[in-house]
Design an enzyme around this catalytic site. Structure first.
Site, PDB file in Angstrom:
ATOM      1  N   HIS A  47      -2.611  -3.503  -6.650  1.00 29.02           N
ATOM      2  CA  HIS A  47      -3.010  -3.123  -5.291  1.00 29.02           C
ATOM      3  C   HIS A  47      -4.506  -3.297  -5.080  1.00 29.02           C
ATOM      4  O   HIS A  47      -5.324  -2.664  -5.749  1.00 29.02           O
ATOM      5  CB  HIS A  47      -2.613  -1.648  -5.053  1.00 29.02           C
ATOM      6  N   GLU A 101      -5.627  -1.267  -8.351  1.00 28.09           N
ATOM      7  CA  GLU A 101      -4.742  -0.218  -8.879  1.00 28.09           C
ATOM      8  C   GLU A 101      -3.481  -0.913  -9.416  1.00 28.09           C
ATOM      9  O   GLU A 101      -2.862  -1.718  -8.718  1.00 28.09           O
ATOM     10  CB  GLU A 101      -4.416   0.791  -7.779  1.00 28.09           C
ATOM     11  N   SER A 151       0.813  -1.222   0.000  1.00 28.76           N
ATOM     12  CA  SER A 151       0.000   0.000   0.000  1.00 28.76           C
ATOM     13  C   SER A 151       0.842   1.267   0.000  1.00 28.76           C
ATOM     14  O   SER A 151       0.439   2.276  -0.550  1.00 28.76           O
ATOM     15  CB  SER A 151      -0.889   0.040   1.248  1.00 28.76           C
ATOM     16  N   ASN A 184      -5.499   6.838  -2.328  1.00 30.25           N
ATOM     17  CA  ASN A 184      -5.008   7.584  -1.166  1.00 30.25           C
ATOM     18  C   ASN A 184      -4.487   8.966  -1.524  1.00 30.25           C
ATOM     19  O   ASN A 184      -4.459   9.863  -0.677  1.00 30.25           O
ATOM     20  CB  ASN A 184      -3.972   6.775  -0.391  1.00 30.25           C
TER      21      ASN A 184
HETATM   22  P1  NAD Z   1      -0.743  -9.256   7.462  1.00 35.68           P
HETATM   23  O1  NAD Z   1       0.278  -8.955   8.475  1.00 35.68           O
HETATM   24  O2  NAD Z   1      -2.160  -9.455   7.857  1.00 35.68           O
HETATM   25  O3  NAD Z   1      -0.308 -10.586   6.663  1.00 35.68           O
HETATM   26  C1  NAD Z   1       0.984 -10.833   6.218  1.00 35.68           C
HETATM   27  C2  NAD Z   1       1.171 -12.333   6.075  1.00 35.68           C
HETATM   28  O4  NAD Z   1       2.436 -12.568   5.498  1.00 35.68           O
HETATM   29  C3  NAD Z   1       1.117 -13.104   7.394  1.00 35.68           C
HETATM   30  O5  NAD Z   1       0.256 -14.224   7.247  1.00 35.68           O
HETATM   31  C4  NAD Z   1       2.573 -13.528   7.609  1.00 35.68           C
HETATM   32  O6  NAD Z   1       2.697 -14.784   8.284  1.00 35.68           O
HETATM   33  C5  NAD Z   1       3.054 -13.652   6.185  1.00 35.68           C
HETATM   34  N1  NAD Z   1       4.496 -13.531   6.025  1.00 35.68           N
HETATM   35  C6  NAD Z   1       5.408 -12.931   6.802  1.00 35.68           C
HETATM   36  N2  NAD Z   1       6.635 -13.050   6.265  1.00 35.68           N
HETATM   37  C7  NAD Z   1       6.482 -13.737   5.123  1.00 35.68           C
HETATM   38  C8  NAD Z   1       7.380 -14.196   4.129  1.00 35.68           C
HETATM   39  N3  NAD Z   1       8.683 -13.941   4.191  1.00 35.68           N
HETATM   40  N4  NAD Z   1       6.874 -14.915   3.104  1.00 35.68           N
HETATM   41  C9  NAD Z   1       5.545 -15.165   3.029  1.00 35.68           C
HETATM   42  N5  NAD Z   1       4.654 -14.761   3.931  1.00 35.68           N
HETATM   43  C10 NAD Z   1       5.128 -14.047   4.969  1.00 35.68           C
HETATM   44  O7  NAD Z   1      -0.628  -8.110   6.366  1.00 35.68           O
HETATM   45  P2  NAD Z   1      -1.734  -7.567   5.338  1.00 35.68           P
HETATM   46  O8  NAD Z   1      -2.564  -6.533   5.995  1.00 35.68           O
HETATM   47  O9  NAD Z   1      -2.382  -8.712   4.658  1.00 35.68           O
HETATM   48  O10 NAD Z   1      -0.791  -6.802   4.319  1.00 35.68           O
HETATM   49  C11 NAD Z   1      -0.032  -7.483   3.353  1.00 35.68           C
HETATM   50  C12 NAD Z   1       0.286  -6.522   2.231  1.00 35.68           C
HETATM   51  O11 NAD Z   1      -0.937  -6.059   1.668  1.00 35.68           O
HETATM   52  C13 NAD Z   1       1.054  -5.280   2.678  1.00 35.68           C
HETATM   53  O12 NAD Z   1       1.994  -4.938   1.715  1.00 35.68           O
HETATM   54  C14 NAD Z   1      -0.033  -4.221   2.796  1.00 35.68           C
HETATM   55  O13 NAD Z   1       0.441  -2.918   2.554  1.00 35.68           O
HETATM   56  C15 NAD Z   1      -0.967  -4.646   1.695  1.00 35.68           C
HETATM   57  N6  NAD Z   1      -2.359  -4.174   1.843  1.00 35.68           N
HETATM   58  C16 NAD Z   1      -3.003  -4.298   3.042  1.00 35.68           C
HETATM   59  C17 NAD Z   1      -4.310  -3.819   3.173  1.00 35.68           C
HETATM   60  C18 NAD Z   1      -5.087  -3.951   4.465  1.00 35.68           C
HETATM   61  O14 NAD Z   1      -6.150  -3.314   4.587  1.00 35.68           O
HETATM   62  N7  NAD Z   1      -4.646  -4.754   5.428  1.00 35.68           N
HETATM   63  C19 NAD Z   1      -4.953  -3.215   2.058  1.00 35.68           C
HETATM   64  C20 NAD Z   1      -4.270  -3.143   0.833  1.00 35.68           C
HETATM   65  C21 NAD Z   1      -2.965  -3.622   0.750  1.00 35.68           C
END
Ligand code: NAD
Length: 298
Positions: free
Chosen positions: A141, A153, A120, A192
């Site tokens: 995204h 996106e 993000s 954003n």
């Molecule tokens: P999260 O912390 O909920 O999940 C991350 C996952 O990745 C976990 O299950 C963790 O165990 C795993 N992980 C950690 N290290 C790893 C590795 N080396 N290899 C594989 N898996 C690994 O995070 P999230 O909120 O799902 O965010 C993930 C990505 O998505 C980020 O880049 C974030 O910016 C993006 N994102 C999040 C949102 C949101 O609302 N949460 C929205 C859009 C984009």
């Protein structure tokens, strides 16, 4: 675009949603996470997601069963990507973790695999070199609750191959998303870049005691026809998120307005556990916030 096998890396908040959405649309999806325990958690969450798809998208049980059959799981990265046409990275929003992940991935992924990041706040150019295949790397995204807020996106960096950029647009369509291409790297993408200044302007009006949240929202809703005003949006995003972002900005810039905003949000919302929809109260009270009342704009 002739992608068939998709790997989703990271099965957290966004990763498991992306995996399910992709499997729902008929692709063979491999879910990869660092431990089998995390993958077990994801499997449980997939069951709830199936119910949400039935309720929100009127999906049938047959479609949901088929979706489950399209999903595979592994905590072995080489195994996870061995046939992948596309890898969608949704690992934590931490540059060191992402760089380490891409460097390891680059060693085990077949040459054909295209990589996309769901980051993000970080830009694809920050990781392009670590992927070992900059021309086959870009951002795709998603937004939280991908099956309802189905925006995608799509943003490359300077040396992303334009054909691959177009393939990702087609892929996004194929999994039921609305593709939103960006032709230059832009922190915050489009959403954003629009939303953050709106929220900042709204909180400035509040903190400077110019108008009340409801009045500010009414103005935005009536004048533009938008279904929600900035404070209703902030309740959904979570006031804690805005507070944390403002706190970082206040510490960095010492901007008096930011300092005032942080103190205001802390006193009136954070300390009172009024954090938005998640705690039942923020700028509005839930489940029946005033802005949903048909008389709100009268
Ligand atoms: P999260 O912390 O909920 O999940 C991350 C996952 O990745 C976990 O299950 C963790 O165990 C795993 N992980 C950690 N290290 C790893 C590795 N080396 N290899 C594989 N898996 C690994 O995070 P999230 O909120 O799902 O965010 C993930 C990505 O998505 C980020 O880049 C974030 O910016 C993006 N994102 C999040 C949102 C949101 O609302 N949460 C929205 C859009 C984009």
């Amino acid at each position: 675009m002739n992608y068939k096998n998709i790997t989703v890396a990271g099965s957290g908040v966004l990763g498991y949603q992306i995996a399910f959405q992709t499997a729902f649309h008929g692709f063979c999806v491999t879910v990869y996470d660092i431990t089998d325990e995390n993958l077990e958690k994801a499997k449980n969450k997939f069951n709830n997601l199936g119910e949400a798809y039935k309720k929100d998208l009127k999906a049938t049980q047959r479609q949901i069963d088929k979706t489950h059959r399209n999903l595979k799981y592994t905590s072995n990265l080489a195994e996870a990507v061995k046939d992948a046409d596309l890898l969608i990275e949704a690992v934590p929003e931490n540059p060191a973790i992402k760089i380490d992940f891409y460097k390891t991935l680059a060693k085990v992924a077949p040459e054909k695999t295209v990589f996309v990041t769901n980051s993000s706040t970080l830009l694809p150019s920050q990781f392009a070199e670590s992927t070992g295949r900059p021309s086959k790397f870009l951002a795709l995204h998603f937004a939280n609750t991908v099956w309802i807020h189905n925006t995608a996106e799509i943003m490359g960096h300077a040396t992303t191959n334009p054909q691959i950029f177009n393939d990702i647009i087609d892929f996004a369509k194929a999994i039921g998303m609305l593709p939103l291409p960006l032709y230059k790297e832009q922190p915050g993408y489009i959403l954003n870049s629009l939303l953050v200044p709106l929220i900042n302007a709204a909180t400035a009006l509040l903190v400077n005691e110019v108008a009340k949240p409801e009045t500010i929202d009414k103005t935005w809703m009536k004048a533009t026809g938008a279904p929600l005003g900035p404070f209703a949006i902030l309740d959904i995003v979570g006031i804690t998120t805005a507070y944390n972002i403002d706190k970082i900005a206040a510490n960095k810039t010492k901007d008096p307005l930011k300092i005032k905003t942080v103190a205001y949000l802390k006193e009136h919302y954070i300390d009172k556990n009024k954090l938005g929809v998640s705690t039942g109260e923020g700028f509005y009270k839930y489940p029946n916030p005033a802005f949903k009342n048909p008389n709100f704009l009268k």
